[in-house]
Design an enzyme around this catalytic site. Sequence first.
Site, PDB file in Angstrom:
ATOM      1  N   ALA A  73      49.151  45.121  47.215  1.00 19.29           N
ATOM      2  CA  ALA A  73      48.128  45.250  46.168  1.00 19.29           C
ATOM      3  C   ALA A  73      46.845  44.582  46.618  1.00 19.29           C
ATOM      4  O   ALA A  73      46.848  43.663  47.433  1.00 19.29           O
ATOM      5  CB  ALA A  73      48.600  44.609  44.861  1.00 19.29           C
ATOM      6  N   THR A 115      51.464  39.355  37.714  1.00 20.29           N
ATOM      7  CA  THR A 115      50.540  38.220  37.737  1.00 20.29           C
ATOM      8  C   THR A 115      50.290  37.655  36.349  1.00 20.29           C
ATOM      9  O   THR A 115      50.359  38.379  35.345  1.00 20.29           O
ATOM     10  CB  THR A 115      49.183  38.649  38.340  1.00 20.29           C
ATOM     11  OG1 THR A 115      48.247  37.582  38.222  1.00 20.29           O
ATOM     12  CG2 THR A 115      48.612  39.854  37.611  1.00 20.29           C
ATOM     13  N   TYR A 139      41.643  43.701  38.008  1.00 16.39           N
ATOM     14  CA  TYR A 139      42.853  43.306  38.732  1.00 16.39           C
ATOM     15  C   TYR A 139      44.018  43.088  37.776  1.00 16.39           C
ATOM     16  O   TYR A 139      45.093  43.673  37.928  1.00 16.39           O
ATOM     17  CB  TYR A 139      42.595  42.034  39.544  1.00 16.39           C
ATOM     18  CG  TYR A 139      43.864  41.372  40.019  1.00 16.39           C
ATOM     19  CD1 TYR A 139      44.727  42.013  40.899  1.00 16.39           C
ATOM     20  CD2 TYR A 139      44.219  40.085  39.572  1.00 16.39           C
ATOM     21  CE1 TYR A 139      45.902  41.406  41.322  1.00 16.39           C
ATOM     22  CE2 TYR A 139      45.374  39.473  39.996  1.00 16.39           C
ATOM     23  CZ  TYR A 139      46.219  40.144  40.873  1.00 16.39           C
ATOM     24  OH  TYR A 139      47.385  39.545  41.287  1.00 16.39           O
ATOM     25  N   ALA A 278      32.141  31.462  34.519  1.00 15.54           N
ATOM     26  CA  ALA A 278      32.421  32.213  33.292  1.00 15.54           C
ATOM     27  C   ALA A 278      33.855  32.747  33.328  1.00 15.54           C
ATOM     28  O   ALA A 278      34.320  33.274  34.342  1.00 15.54           O
ATOM     29  CB  ALA A 278      31.435  33.364  33.147  1.00 15.54           C
ATOM     30  N   ASP A 280      36.658  31.038  33.098  1.00 11.91           N
ATOM     31  CA  ASP A 280      37.672  30.081  33.535  1.00 11.91           C
ATOM     32  C   ASP A 280      38.283  29.376  32.331  1.00 11.91           C
ATOM     33  O   ASP A 280      37.582  28.655  31.610  1.00 11.91           O
ATOM     34  CB  ASP A 280      37.046  29.026  34.442  1.00 11.91           C
ATOM     35  CG  ASP A 280      37.270  29.299  35.908  1.00 11.91           C
ATOM     36  OD1 ASP A 280      37.949  30.279  36.222  1.00 11.91           O
ATOM     37  OD2 ASP A 280      36.763  28.524  36.736  1.00 11.91           O
TER      38      ASP A 280
END
Length: 327
Positions: A73, A115, A139, A278, A280
């Site tokens: 990926a 994830t 993602y 930005a 986080d």
Amino acid sequence: MRLLVTGGAGYVGGVTAAVLAEGGHEVTVIDDLSTGNRDGVHPAARFIEAPVAEVAGDVLAEGDFDGVLHFAARSLVGESCEDPAAYWHGNVGTSLALLDAMRATGTTNLVFSSTAATYGEPERVPITEDMPKAPTNPYGATKLAIDHAITSYAEAYGLAATSLRYFNVAGAWGGFGENRVVETHLIPLVLQVALGHRDKILVFGDDWPTADGTCVRDYIHVKDLADAHLLALESNEAGRHRIYNLGSGDGYSVRQVIDTCREVTGREIPEQLAPRRAGDPATLIASSAKAVEELGWRPERTDLRTIVADAWEFTEALGDRAHSAPA
């Protein structure tokens, strides 16, 4: 077992393939080396350099594969925002091609590398699997889409599958570790400073609502992660798609990571304060209670110093062969 590992020249895929090969399993790795390294493939593994979507069908048609571990990926958050098409085609398109190849060849056992980015910015921690999924970038969205596809394939076609949602993976094992061309993870970035490949490490904000003002993350050792993949593969059930979070359940701040890296390496490691990034979250910590209960998984390397020491041993051994980029 005879196993296919896609993306087995990358970090997590490479370590997992190595653990499997060292455990006596017959491992075939497919990787196009777009982000992986040839020396990240265990020498006992059969290696096929090609895009997964192009060759998975032919490889699986050879027959007698007991399972597939799918790591291949694209995984850079920033890049996914800049070029989402590459992520939708590369991640989702590749995964659908693999699922169809498995279906066509009667290969029914799958473990998927998912994830924590599927959760986006959680309202509370620790994060459990039943919390809302609201990815904040392409993602994470592509990984969530693949999870949905796997669920439907399991229900309709009898696929036996598990998705493992990682938090912050770190460390090294058996001479295999993290050596990306484009590095975004904190521990290897700090160690690159220690190695002299970067001038300093940036600390993005020191006014977060945490004990020392820096962001807190959950770090899981890559060997513990690899062990979970084998447990999942051995316990998958036809027609069922299970999803588990994998983390240590503890959190370490950016400041703690940097200080631990200084202690382990004996290097100064300059740092520089930078503005907050930005998006986080202040704190991300996993609840792995479900994996512990249902898989019998027990992470054994949860101490930050152990994780950093293993990563440093690998990074120092690479020396000038380690990938690096300007800070």
